[in-house]
Scaffold this motif. Structure first.
Motif, PDB file in Angstrom:
ATOM      1  N   ARG A  50      52.309  42.193  37.008  1.00  0.00           N
ATOM      2  CA  ARG A  50      52.786  42.206  38.390  1.00  0.00           C
ATOM      3  C   ARG A  50      52.112  41.071  39.149  1.00  0.00           C
ATOM      4  NH1 ARG A  50      51.894  48.232  37.807  1.00  0.00           N
ATOM      5  NH2 ARG A  50      53.962  48.977  37.295  1.00  0.00           N
ATOM      6  N   TYR A  51      52.642  40.765  40.329  1.00  0.00           N
ATOM      7  CA  TYR A  51      52.117  39.658  41.120  1.00  0.00           C
ATOM      8  C   TYR A  51      50.622  39.826  41.403  1.00  0.00           C
ATOM      9  CZ  TYR A  51      51.619  36.109  44.672  1.00  0.00           C
ATOM     10  OH  TYR A  51      51.194  35.021  45.382  1.00  0.00           O
ATOM     11  N   LYS A  52      50.207  41.010  41.841  1.00  0.00           N
ATOM     12  CA  LYS A  52      48.781  41.233  42.109  1.00  0.00           C
ATOM     13  C   LYS A  52      47.955  41.022  40.854  1.00  0.00           C
ATOM     14  CE  LYS A  52      47.121  44.554  44.605  1.00  0.00           C
ATOM     15  NZ  LYS A  52      46.829  45.865  45.228  1.00  0.00           N
ATOM     16  N   SER A  53      48.509  41.417  39.732  1.00  0.00           N
ATOM     17  CA  SER A  53      47.816  41.226  38.462  1.00  0.00           C
ATOM     18  C   SER A  53      47.684  39.745  38.140  1.00  0.00           C
ATOM     19  CB  SER A  53      48.577  41.928  37.337  1.00  0.00           C
ATOM     20  OG  SER A  53      48.690  43.308  37.601  1.00  0.00           O
ATOM     21  N   LEU A  54      48.727  38.980  38.407  1.00  0.00           N
ATOM     22  CA  LEU A  54      48.668  37.541  38.163  1.00  0.00           C
ATOM     23  C   LEU A  54      47.590  36.884  39.010  1.00  0.00           C
ATOM     24  CD1 LEU A  54      52.445  36.618  37.969  1.00  0.00           C
ATOM     25  CD2 LEU A  54      50.803  36.724  36.093  1.00  0.00           C
ATOM     26  N   LEU A  55      47.454  37.342  40.237  1.00  0.00           N
ATOM     27  CA  LEU A  55      46.398  36.803  41.092  1.00  0.00           C
ATOM     28  C   LEU A  55      45.026  37.090  40.513  1.00  0.00           C
ATOM     29  CD1 LEU A  55      47.806  37.724  44.625  1.00  0.00           C
ATOM     30  CD2 LEU A  55      47.770  35.466  43.538  1.00  0.00           C
ATOM     31  N   ASP A  62      39.538  31.148  37.074  1.00  0.00           N
ATOM     32  CA  ASP A  62      39.166  30.161  38.090  1.00  0.00           C
ATOM     33  C   ASP A  62      40.271  29.112  38.242  1.00  0.00           C
ATOM     34  OD1 ASP A  62      37.465  29.202  40.081  1.00  0.00           O
ATOM     35  OD2 ASP A  62      36.469  27.808  38.707  1.00  0.00           O
ATOM     36  N   MET A  63      41.506  29.613  38.412  1.00  0.00           N
ATOM     37  CA  MET A  63      42.684  28.753  38.519  1.00  0.00           C
ATOM     38  C   MET A  63      43.552  29.202  39.677  1.00  0.00           C
ATOM     39  SD  MET A  63      44.211  28.846  34.665  1.00  0.00           S
ATOM     40  CE  MET A  63      44.114  27.268  33.889  1.00  0.00           C
ATOM     41  N   THR A  64      44.437  28.297  40.099  1.00  0.00           N
ATOM     42  CA  THR A  64      45.498  28.680  41.023  1.00  0.00           C
ATOM     43  C   THR A  64      46.665  29.207  40.186  1.00  0.00           C
ATOM     44  OG1 THR A  64      46.577  26.525  40.936  1.00  0.00           O
ATOM     45  CG2 THR A  64      44.839  26.820  42.618  1.00  0.00           C
ATOM     46  N   LEU A  65      47.610  29.863  40.835  1.00  0.00           N
ATOM     47  CA  LEU A  65      48.799  30.289  40.099  1.00  0.00           C
ATOM     48  C   LEU A  65      49.558  29.082  39.557  1.00  0.00           C
ATOM     49  CD1 LEU A  65      50.208  33.254  42.220  1.00  0.00           C
ATOM     50  CD2 LEU A  65      49.115  33.353  39.989  1.00  0.00           C
ATOM     51  N   GLU A  66      49.565  27.997  40.319  1.00  0.00           N
ATOM     52  CA  GLU A  66      50.222  26.777  39.851  1.00  0.00           C
ATOM     53  C   GLU A  66      49.598  26.300  38.538  1.00  0.00           C
ATOM     54  OE1 GLU A  66      49.749  22.711  41.760  1.00  0.00           O
ATOM     55  OE2 GLU A  66      51.773  23.310  42.417  1.00  0.00           O
ATOM     56  N   PHE A  69      50.565  28.540  35.584  1.00  0.00           N
ATOM     57  CA  PHE A  69      51.936  28.332  35.098  1.00  0.00           C
ATOM     58  C   PHE A  69      52.221  26.882  34.700  1.00  0.00           C
ATOM     59  CE2 PHE A  69      52.510  32.318  37.384  1.00  0.00           C
ATOM     60  CZ  PHE A  69      53.261  33.032  36.463  1.00  0.00           C
ATOM     61  N   SER A  70      51.198  26.035  34.669  1.00  0.00           N
ATOM     62  CA  SER A  70      51.418  24.615  34.413  1.00  0.00           C
ATOM     63  C   SER A  70      51.672  24.280  32.944  1.00  0.00           C
ATOM     64  CB  SER A  70      50.235  23.790  34.917  1.00  0.00           C
ATOM     65  OG  SER A  70      49.075  24.047  34.131  1.00  0.00           O
ATOM     66  N   GLU A  71      51.359  25.171  32.048  1.00  0.00           N
ATOM     67  CA  GLU A  71      51.542  24.903  30.611  1.00  0.00           C
ATOM     68  C   GLU A  71      52.159  26.107  29.919  1.00  0.00           C
ATOM     69  OE1 GLU A  71      48.005  23.594  28.589  1.00  0.00           O
ATOM     70  OE2 GLU A  71      47.357  22.421  30.338  1.00  0.00           O
ATOM     71  N   GLY A  72      52.851  25.831  28.825  1.00  0.00           N
ATOM     72  CA  GLY A  72      53.340  26.899  27.957  1.00  0.00           C
ATOM     73  C   GLY A  72      54.705  27.439  28.313  1.00  0.00           C
TER      74      GLY A  72
END
Length: 74
Positions: A50-55, A62-66, A69-72
Motif C-alpha cells: 500500500r502507499y503508506k507501506s511504500l513510504l 533512505d530513498m525517495t519514492l522516485e 521506482f527509478s529502476e527495475g
C-alpha cells in the motif's frame, strides 16, 4: 489472485535493494527498520503493498519514492 506484473517488479526491486544493503535475511532488515517481519515478507512477494507501506520502505532504504521506482520497471 494474480499479481500484476508491475507489483511483481516492485517486489523484486524491494528485495534487490535489501540485498544491496547487505541483508541476506528479510527478517533482519525488517527488524532493524521497525517494520513487522511478516508484513515486510509480504512486500517482497508483492502480496500486500500500500502507499503508506511504500513510504516506509523508501524511508528504510533512505530513498525517495522516485528513487525507489527509478529502476527495475523497464
Amino acid at each position: 489472485m494474480h499479481k500484476s506484473l508491475e507489483v511483481q517488479k516492485l517486489a523484486k526491486r524491494i528485495k534487490s535493494l535489501r540485498i544491496q544493503k547487505g541483508y541476506k535475511s528479510y527478517e533482519n532488515f525488517a527488524f532493524d527498520h521497525g517494520i513487522p517481519r511478516p508484513q515486510y515478507g509480504r512486500y517482497e512477494t508483492g502480496t500486500d503493498i500500500r502507499y503508506k507501506s511504500l513510504l516506509k520502505i523508501a524511508q528504510a532504504f533512505d530513498m525517495t519514492l522516485e528513487e525507489l521506482f527509478s529502476e527495475g520497471f523497464d
